[in-house]
Scaffold this active site. Sequence first.
Site, PDB file in Angstrom:
ATOM      1  CG  ASP A  30      -2.164   0.876   0.977  1.00 57.03           C
ATOM      2  OD1 ASP A  30      -3.245   0.312   0.736  1.00 57.03           O
ATOM      3  OD2 ASP A  30      -2.038   2.130   0.986  1.00 57.03           O
ATOM      4  CB  CYS A 262     -20.154  -1.079  -3.557  1.00 53.97           C
ATOM      5  SG  CYS A 262     -18.519  -1.726  -3.189  1.00 53.97           S
TER       6      CYS A 262
HETATM    7  P1  NAD Z   1     -10.027   1.216  -0.003  1.00 51.97           P
HETATM    8  O1  NAD Z   1     -10.050   2.660  -0.253  1.00 51.97           O
HETATM    9  O2  NAD Z   1     -10.488   0.662   1.313  1.00 51.97           O
HETATM   10  O3  NAD Z   1      -8.552   0.659  -0.251  1.00 51.97           O
HETATM   11  C1  NAD Z   1      -7.775   0.974  -1.360  1.00 51.97           C
HETATM   12  C2  NAD Z   1      -6.320   1.013  -0.944  1.00 51.97           C
HETATM   13  O4  NAD Z   1      -5.505   1.144  -2.106  1.00 51.97           O
HETATM   14  C3  NAD Z   1      -5.944   2.198  -0.052  1.00 51.97           C
HETATM   15  O5  NAD Z   1      -5.367   1.732   1.150  1.00 51.97           O
HETATM   16  C4  NAD Z   1      -4.934   2.994  -0.897  1.00 51.97           C
HETATM   17  O6  NAD Z   1      -3.941   3.615  -0.120  1.00 51.97           O
HETATM   18  C5  NAD Z   1      -4.362   1.903  -1.760  1.00 51.97           C
HETATM   19  N1  NAD Z   1      -3.694   2.382  -2.995  1.00 51.97           N
HETATM   20  C6  NAD Z   1      -4.131   3.289  -3.898  1.00 51.97           C
HETATM   21  N2  NAD Z   1      -3.253   3.425  -4.898  1.00 51.97           N
HETATM   22  C7  NAD Z   1      -2.233   2.580  -4.637  1.00 51.97           C
HETATM   23  C8  NAD Z   1      -1.014   2.252  -5.290  1.00 51.97           C
HETATM   24  N3  NAD Z   1      -0.673   2.814  -6.470  1.00 51.97           N
HETATM   25  N4  NAD Z   1      -0.190   1.367  -4.718  1.00 51.97           N
HETATM   26  C9  NAD Z   1      -0.512   0.776  -3.551  1.00 51.97           C
HETATM   27  N5  NAD Z   1      -1.647   1.035  -2.879  1.00 51.97           N
HETATM   28  C10 NAD Z   1      -2.510   1.919  -3.417  1.00 51.97           C
HETATM   29  O7  NAD Z   1     -10.897   0.566  -1.180  1.00 51.97           O
HETATM   30  P2  NAD Z   1     -11.821  -0.757  -1.119  1.00 51.97           P
HETATM   31  O8  NAD Z   1     -13.098  -0.492  -0.434  1.00 51.97           O
HETATM   32  O9  NAD Z   1     -10.978  -1.896  -0.670  1.00 51.97           O
HETATM   33  O10 NAD Z   1     -12.167  -0.922  -2.661  1.00 51.97           O
HETATM   34  C11 NAD Z   1     -11.196  -1.291  -3.607  1.00 51.97           C
HETATM   35  C12 NAD Z   1     -11.879  -1.625  -4.913  1.00 51.97           C
HETATM   36  O11 NAD Z   1     -12.725  -2.788  -4.729  1.00 51.97           O
HETATM   37  C13 NAD Z   1     -12.805  -0.529  -5.433  1.00 51.97           C
HETATM   38  O12 NAD Z   1     -12.760  -0.526  -6.837  1.00 51.97           O
HETATM   39  C14 NAD Z   1     -14.188  -0.982  -4.979  1.00 51.97           C
HETATM   40  O13 NAD Z   1     -15.203  -0.480  -5.797  1.00 51.97           O
HETATM   41  C15 NAD Z   1     -14.062  -2.484  -5.116  1.00 51.97           C
HETATM   42  N6  NAD Z   1     -14.961  -3.239  -4.237  1.00 51.97           N
HETATM   43  C16 NAD Z   1     -15.132  -2.867  -2.950  1.00 51.97           C
HETATM   44  C17 NAD Z   1     -15.967  -3.603  -2.117  1.00 51.97           C
HETATM   45  C18 NAD Z   1     -16.176  -3.205  -0.687  1.00 51.97           C
HETATM   46  O14 NAD Z   1     -17.035  -3.805  -0.046  1.00 51.97           O
HETATM   47  N7  NAD Z   1     -15.439  -2.239  -0.155  1.00 51.97           N
HETATM   48  C19 NAD Z   1     -16.617  -4.746  -2.608  1.00 51.97           C
HETATM   49  C20 NAD Z   1     -16.396  -5.107  -3.930  1.00 51.97           C
HETATM   50  C21 NAD Z   1     -15.566  -4.359  -4.740  1.00 51.97           C
END
Ligand code: NAD
Length: 432
Positions: A30, A262
């Site tokens: 991350d 989402c």
């Molecule tokens: P989040 O914001 O909780 O986590 C994303 C992480 O990615 C952050 O910690 C950020 O610092 C890190 N990041 C960003 N750019 C980066 C890079 N270049 N290198 C390393 N780390 C990096 O997001 P989330 O809720 O986990 O969602 C992630 C994806 O999954 C989204 O597209 C979301 O739509 C999808 N999704 C989420 C859920 C859910 O329930 N939260 C369910 C299904 C799909």
Amino acid sequence: MNIGIIGVGYVGLPTGVGFAELGHNVICVDKLQDKVDALKAGKLTLFEEGLEDLFNKNVNAGRLSFTTSMKDAVSTADVVIIAVGTPPHPITKEADMKYIYAASSELAEHLSDYTVVATKSTVPVGIGDEIEKRIRQVSPKAAVDVISMPEFLREGFAVHDFFHPDRVIIGTNSEKARTVVEELYSVYPTRPEILYVRRRSSEIIKYASNAFLAMKIHYINEMADFCEKVGADVYEVAKGVGLDTRIGSKFLNPGPGYGGSCFPKDTNALAYMARHTSVDLSLVEATIKGNDERKQMMSMRILAAVKGVEHPKIATFGLAFKGGTDDVRESPAIEIISELVSRGSKVVAYDPKATDSARAILGSSIEYASDPYKAVEGADVLAVLTEWEEFRNYDLVKIKGLMKRANIVDLRNILDGQKAVNLGFAYKGIGR
Ligand code: NAD
């Protein structure tokens, strides 16, 4: 297998812990130094039921580690899973690809042997092509297949859903990538159903699923309003409707509107994509509009319960967008509270897990109570905004004794309404 996970959030962390528990070696990267430091120090950075024990177990077993170095996560990986955020653009509401594109270019620098790059983030149709293009720009000769692997976990049940997925969707036409995917999932005690489709179809499956679920919620919310007007009970209606196996009983719970990271984001992104291809997704558009308006309507419902009281004191149970999580992204509770505050109410909120994340948004505009009974002290009304199971067990007699007025607006129908009425509360639920 060696797995690299990019982005340690609500998706990346449970996925990393899960694959480590099943025996793979997982390195999670991350960008946020604080987050990685906390995880390295053994501190979970989000709340998910059942995650902590598995996290500790697998870190101690040496199968799970955290880093800020893309090289460490990618260079030895058989599979790199992209799980970075795809937030809505503040104006157009299209899905913003800046983290996806940055991660694609960064990971490309460290690819060595054949690697499958799997996109778990929710991305608009065609973004798999863009990821591939960016990887090839940096590393033209890389032996890589970019596949779509959308995530369907439910926050609050992420651990359960990782181990028991309804389905695994894989978008690829590469046989080589399929072999790697089979090996990745071979560690499941019971191999989940894997549906292989075209990459673009896979990208759409995720949006089409979320938009359908959002529509289902909005539909029952509209039915709830109708039931209120005509003297019916939406729960009886939902039960009767849900017995039809073509419809199913899930997602027929009325409430203050859907929220979370989402449904709002993905319905908006889908509508944006469709508008730009001149396709009219009128059901999705109506759902978005109706859901936005609903949160406003719910604030008015709470204010109606304290009509005539100047600067009412409103106690709220719930800040998270749903029970079982500390996530407040697009939480109806946050929007409703902001509206109440802007209209001169004093709000004291209690949430079992989401206080810190809510404070980051609402700041000092409200008070945060450390326990539910402190929240209701001297309140003119109690508004229930999130469906935490534990709210069912709170002592209504004690709550009545602490409030200024015995007055409840239960936007989740989680309290025992009849009991509340018997105790002398003015109680207003949803759809009854
Ligand atoms: P989040 O914001 O909780 O986590 C994303 C992480 O990615 C952050 O910690 C950020 O610092 C890190 N990041 C960003 N750019 C980066 C890079 N270049 N290198 C390393 N780390 C990096 O997001 P989330 O809720 O986990 O969602 C992630 C994806 O999954 C989204 O597209 C979301 O739509 C999808 N999704 C989420 C859920 C859910 O329930 N939260 C369910 C299904 C799909």
